[in-house]
Scaffold this active site. Sequence first.
Site, PDB file in Angstrom:
ATOM      1  N   GLY A 132      -0.992   0.707  -4.989  1.00 31.76           N
ATOM      2  CA  GLY A 132      -2.280   0.109  -4.686  1.00 31.76           C
ATOM      3  C   GLY A 132      -3.402   0.744  -5.472  1.00 31.76           C
ATOM      4  O   GLY A 132      -3.522   1.971  -5.487  1.00 31.76           O
ATOM      5  N   ASP A 182      12.363  -8.568 -18.023  1.00 25.79           N
ATOM      6  CA  ASP A 182      11.333  -8.149 -17.072  1.00 25.79           C
ATOM      7  C   ASP A 182      11.969  -8.006 -15.701  1.00 25.79           C
ATOM      8  O   ASP A 182      13.057  -8.537 -15.436  1.00 25.79           O
ATOM      9  CB  ASP A 182      10.183  -9.147 -17.031  1.00 25.79           C
ATOM     10  N   ASP A 183      11.279  -7.293 -14.817  1.00 26.43           N
ATOM     11  CA  ASP A 183      11.835  -7.088 -13.469  1.00 26.43           C
ATOM     12  C   ASP A 183      11.839  -8.379 -12.670  1.00 26.43           C
ATOM     13  O   ASP A 183      12.729  -8.608 -11.858  1.00 26.43           O
ATOM     14  CB  ASP A 183      11.051  -6.002 -12.730  1.00 26.43           C
ATOM     15  N   CYS A 191       0.834  -1.190   0.000  1.00 29.59           N
ATOM     16  CA  CYS A 191       0.000   0.000   0.000  1.00 29.59           C
ATOM     17  C   CYS A 191       0.873   1.246   0.000  1.00 29.59           C
ATOM     18  O   CYS A 191       2.064   1.194   0.281  1.00 29.59           O
ATOM     19  CB  CYS A 191      -0.912  -0.004   1.224  1.00 29.59           C
ATOM     20  N   ASN A 196       0.818   0.233   5.847  1.00 36.53           N
ATOM     21  CA  ASN A 196       1.404  -0.500   4.730  1.00 36.53           C
ATOM     22  C   ASN A 196       2.177  -1.676   5.295  1.00 36.53           C
ATOM     23  O   ASN A 196       3.096  -1.486   6.088  1.00 36.53           O
ATOM     24  CB  ASN A 196       2.345   0.404   3.923  1.00 36.53           C
ATOM     25  N   GLY A 197       1.810  -2.887   4.901  1.00 40.04           N
ATOM     26  CA  GLY A 197       2.527  -4.057   5.384  1.00 40.04           C
ATOM     27  C   GLY A 197       1.579  -5.186   5.713  1.00 40.04           C
ATOM     28  O   GLY A 197       0.427  -5.220   5.256  1.00 40.04           O
ATOM     29  N   THR A 251       8.608  -1.214 -15.575  1.00 35.95           N
ATOM     30  CA  THR A 251       9.597  -1.300 -14.502  1.00 35.95           C
ATOM     31  C   THR A 251      10.901  -1.958 -14.933  1.00 35.95           C
ATOM     32  O   THR A 251      11.916  -1.782 -14.277  1.00 35.95           O
ATOM     33  CB  THR A 251       9.015  -2.074 -13.303  1.00 35.95           C
ATOM     34  N   TYR A 293      10.731  -3.960  -8.074  1.00 32.23           N
ATOM     35  CA  TYR A 293       9.455  -3.722  -8.744  1.00 32.23           C
ATOM     36  C   TYR A 293       8.578  -2.661  -8.092  1.00 32.23           C
ATOM     37  O   TYR A 293       8.007  -1.813  -8.786  1.00 32.23           O
ATOM     38  CB  TYR A 293       8.672  -5.040  -8.814  1.00 32.23           C
TER      39      TYR A 293
END
Length: 491
Positions: A28, A365-366, A2, A101-102, A303, A257
């Site tokens: 998010g 790609d990442d 988030c 966030n987490g 990314t 990412y």
Amino acid sequence: MCGIIGIVGTTEVASALYDGLTVLQHRGQDAAGIATVDGSRLRLHKGNGLVRDVFSQAAMSGLRGRIGIGHCRYPTAGSEGSAEAQPLYVNSPYGIAIAHNGNLVNTETLRREMFEDDRRHINTESDSEVLLNVLAHELQIQDRMELTPDHLFKAVAGLHSRASGGYACVALVLGYGLLAFRDPHGIRPLVLGERVTAEGREYAVASESVAFDVLGFKRVRDIMPGEAVIITDDGQLHSRRCAEGALHTPCIFEYVYLARPDSMIEDVSVYKARLRMGEKLAEKILRERPDHGIDAVIPIPDTARTAASALAGALGVPFREGFVKNRYIGRTFIMPGQGDRVKSVRRKLNAIDLEFRKKNVLLVDDSIVRGTTSKQIIQMARDAGAKNVYFASAAPPVRYPNVYGIDMPSTSELIAAGHTEQEVETMLGADWLIYQDLKDLIWAVQDGNEKLRQFDTSCFSGEYVTGLDQRYLEQIQMLRSDDAKAARRVM
């Protein structure tokens, strides 16, 4: 994954919180919310959807106050309904609103303690509501005549002693100010910023420093692992380490990412770290296939572009934009279900045939998580006329779930789990698959800040810094699988 932001300003902050959330939108896309303090009242507006869709002009006009917090959400556990959109609020003591966030790894234990010992009711499946109530309880049990920074620091210390997992939080304490804190391992990022205006000094905290750039704040520093920062109503800043002794292990996937390339996390430029990832991949390619025969290096937007450009330069191979991206399609990594991810890839990307026709192309790609997107993109390259399609991942194989706030799915849905790299190569349909080595990924980030000794690499290594038991992994298997999420959306 988030995005969170908090501001203590000298004037109204709602529009600044909105602008900050739009910059953090990549973290998010499920829901968004803003809470502000207007005198003795909390003003709150939140809902499902993108920031621009949740906040109308009427909603913004009601968010009065010069102190506030914001959140943009994507769900890692629990349901995806609007009831779990943040900020979340509890009215006692004082009135506290939080944005988190987490992810906690001992949610069920805490939920039981909240009910049996603390006599608090948890109304949703959200671990963020559990975290909020732990904080509220730890503040409420203290003897106090009036609230001081010391009381808040003790409450955060009590929370750290009970909660386990990765978390970065901003909270409003009505009548006092803004509180921000980070878990003892510093797994999830949190940055402090300030700006000086004609009216005085203002402070902000956010998941990424890029939010400060758009608002004109200067990045001051990262909030330390286990540290709490308090900014009072009158603009006074207080800070204290509320947990000591834990190993500092920031999440390395932020650099791969999650974070925007123009962010600074732990004094490391995300952009520079991704350049070094590309250079290390090139070194591995030259070791393993010095006569690689690659005609063009093509990134999977967006990314992977930075790593791919450095890789192409180190190989001496042309860097080409082979895919055009429809920017109105969300990030497939955080699409809610497998069906949506499958349908979105061809809507999101279109191949430029001339860049593929009769060429040996290296797609970069990442990372590779489920493999759904990678497999379809490889087929798109073949359909565009590529002779051979090689595929490079700037990250090592993702073999284990991430439990600290990234919705990496259950083990059964990770394409590399239980498979060799050669088996994954066959499953994707690539002519050659090359992964970044974990030691090279660590070096790519660590080279930007030699004080960083270790990282959370759990999704690559299976080593969880907080410790886990098998029952928890089985639980998140049930919560995070696409089938489980689909069932919750039907309910």
